[in-house]
Design an enzyme around this catalytic site. Sequence first.
Site, PDB file in Angstrom:
ATOM      1  CG  ASP A 159      42.774 -59.666 -12.677  1.00 27.93           C
ATOM      2  OD1 ASP A 159      42.887 -58.978 -13.716  1.00 27.93           O
ATOM      3  OD2 ASP A 159      42.465 -59.179 -11.572  1.00 27.93           O
TER       4      ASP A 159
ATOM      5  CG  LEU B  68      38.800 -79.726 -20.227  1.00 27.62           C
ATOM      6  CD1 LEU B  68      38.816 -79.813 -18.712  1.00 27.62           C
ATOM      7  CD2 LEU B  68      39.991 -78.898 -20.718  1.00 27.62           C
TER       8      LEU B  68
ATOM      9  CG  HIS C 270      44.950 -58.318 -22.993  1.00 24.77           C
ATOM     10  ND1 HIS C 270      44.545 -58.668 -21.728  1.00 24.77           N
ATOM     11  CD2 HIS C 270      44.647 -57.001 -23.127  1.00 24.77           C
ATOM     12  CE1 HIS C 270      44.017 -57.599 -21.123  1.00 24.77           C
ATOM     13  NE2 HIS C 270      44.071 -56.577 -21.953  1.00 24.77           N
TER      14      HIS C 270
HETATM   15  C1  IPE Z   1      37.738 -59.903 -13.993  1.00 22.80           C
HETATM   16  O1  IPE Z   1      38.892 -59.120 -14.028  1.00 22.80           O
HETATM   17  C2  IPE Z   1      37.312 -60.281 -15.395  1.00 22.80           C
HETATM   18  C3  IPE Z   1      38.189 -61.195 -16.111  1.00 22.80           C
HETATM   19  C4  IPE Z   1      39.266 -61.757 -15.624  1.00 22.80           C
HETATM   20  C5  IPE Z   1      37.778 -61.492 -17.454  1.00 22.80           C
HETATM   21  P1  IPE Z   1      38.841 -57.534 -14.012  1.00 22.80           P
HETATM   22  O2  IPE Z   1      40.257 -57.087 -14.109  1.00 22.80           O
HETATM   23  O3  IPE Z   1      37.908 -57.036 -15.053  1.00 22.80           O
HETATM   24  O4  IPE Z   1      38.221 -57.234 -12.583  1.00 22.80           O
HETATM   25  P2  IPE Z   1      38.312 -55.952 -11.644  1.00 22.80           P
HETATM   26  O5  IPE Z   1      37.836 -54.783 -12.461  1.00 22.80           O
HETATM   27  O6  IPE Z   1      39.740 -55.803 -11.245  1.00 22.80           O
HETATM   28  O7  IPE Z   1      37.440 -56.269 -10.483  1.00 22.80           O
HETATM   29  C1  IPE Z   2      42.775 -59.902 -17.245  1.00 24.52           C
HETATM   30  O1  IPE Z   2      43.811 -58.988 -17.146  1.00 24.52           O
HETATM   31  C2  IPE Z   2      42.160 -59.940 -18.616  1.00 24.52           C
HETATM   32  C3  IPE Z   2      40.805 -59.354 -18.702  1.00 24.52           C
HETATM   33  C4  IPE Z   2      40.151 -58.828 -17.708  1.00 24.52           C
HETATM   34  C5  IPE Z   2      40.158 -59.365 -19.985  1.00 24.52           C
HETATM   35  P1  IPE Z   2      43.557 -57.434 -16.912  1.00 24.52           P
HETATM   36  O2  IPE Z   2      43.453 -56.757 -18.247  1.00 24.52           O
HETATM   37  O3  IPE Z   2      42.420 -57.206 -16.019  1.00 24.52           O
HETATM   38  O4  IPE Z   2      44.928 -57.025 -16.220  1.00 24.52           O
HETATM   39  P2  IPE Z   2      45.112 -56.024 -15.007  1.00 24.52           P
HETATM   40  O5  IPE Z   2      44.178 -56.430 -13.931  1.00 24.52           O
HETATM   41  O6  IPE Z   2      44.797 -54.646 -15.547  1.00 24.52           O
HETATM   42  O7  IPE Z   2      46.539 -56.182 -14.628  1.00 24.52           O
HETATM   43 MG    MG Z   3      42.236 -57.021 -14.011  1.00 25.72          MG
END
Ligand code: IPE
Ligand code: IPE
Ligand code: MG
Length: 253
Positions: free
Chosen positions: A27, A138, A44
């Site tokens: 995240d 793995l 990303h």
């Molecule tokens: C969880 O992260 C999903 C992934 C890392 C793929 P999100 O960014 O979607 O979660 P919330 O919305 O902050 O809970």
């Molecule tokens: C995690 O990073 C990737 C996915 C959930 C696909 P985020 O896109 O959720 O990044 P933040 O949480 O907005 O910083």
């Molecule tokens: Mg996120």
Amino acid sequence: MTTGMDAVRQSFGRPDGFPRHVAIIMDGNGRWARARGLPRVEGHRRGLQTLREIVRHAGDVGLECLTLYSFSSENWSRPAEEVRELMGLLKIFIRRDLAELDRAGVRVRVVGERAGLAADIAGLLDEAETTTAANTGLTLVVAFNYGARNEIARAVRALARDVAAGRLAPEAIDEAAIGRRLDTADMPDPDLIIRTSGEQRLSNFLLWQAAYSEFLFVPTYWPDFSAAEFDRAIDEYLGRERRFGGLKAGVGV
Ligand code: IPE
Ligand code: IPE
Ligand code: MG
């Protein structure tokens, strides 16, 4: 008879204490980008580079199983442009990295709902699993279009179908029977779940499997996460005391 406790014990830990299964909620890509004045997609893209580094490192340290939460069943609610970018990155990852993963002995498994995915994505996920099925290094579990409640609902539906068809007695539905119907059937439960970016929640990740997992929340945004930080997470895990509802050896009357 296998009690719930036996099942819990059997699914965790090697004698040397090294985790068998580490799961990561990757995240913070968007915030990493915003902090640099870049578009979220750039976060990303950088996140994919971190993913590659961590997969390689997990293989190097001899981890048995690494699960990466890469797209949740709720992530479809993001702007179409971002969803398109994330799908594109998944395709790039499989097309460009599959041969190398295969050479490195990595076995790819995908968990999450497959029904309804675009044909090209579904095809690539199948290809990744089929190509690497016989590998013994793995196990890389990609949680894609994954939501734990969706996974549990599909498992329950499959059990109900068996009961309705007379193949299964309701009394035979125990914890193990449910576990066998989940996408993670035959994988060990995660010993350690790491979430980057400072958020402290599961966001619908492995709700069933995490019953006795250890959790580690780190402030680092995923694009800045590193092999060194992964090692520190393992060290922190090794210092934890897991009890599974019992008592530490030597304690008690
Ligand atoms: C969880 O992260 C999903 C992934 C890392 C793929 P999100 O960014 O979607 O979660 P919330 O919305 O902050 O809970
Ligand atoms: C995690 O990073 C990737 C996915 C959930 C696909 P985020 O896109 O959720 O990044 P933040 O949480 O907005 O910083
Ligand atoms: Mg996120």
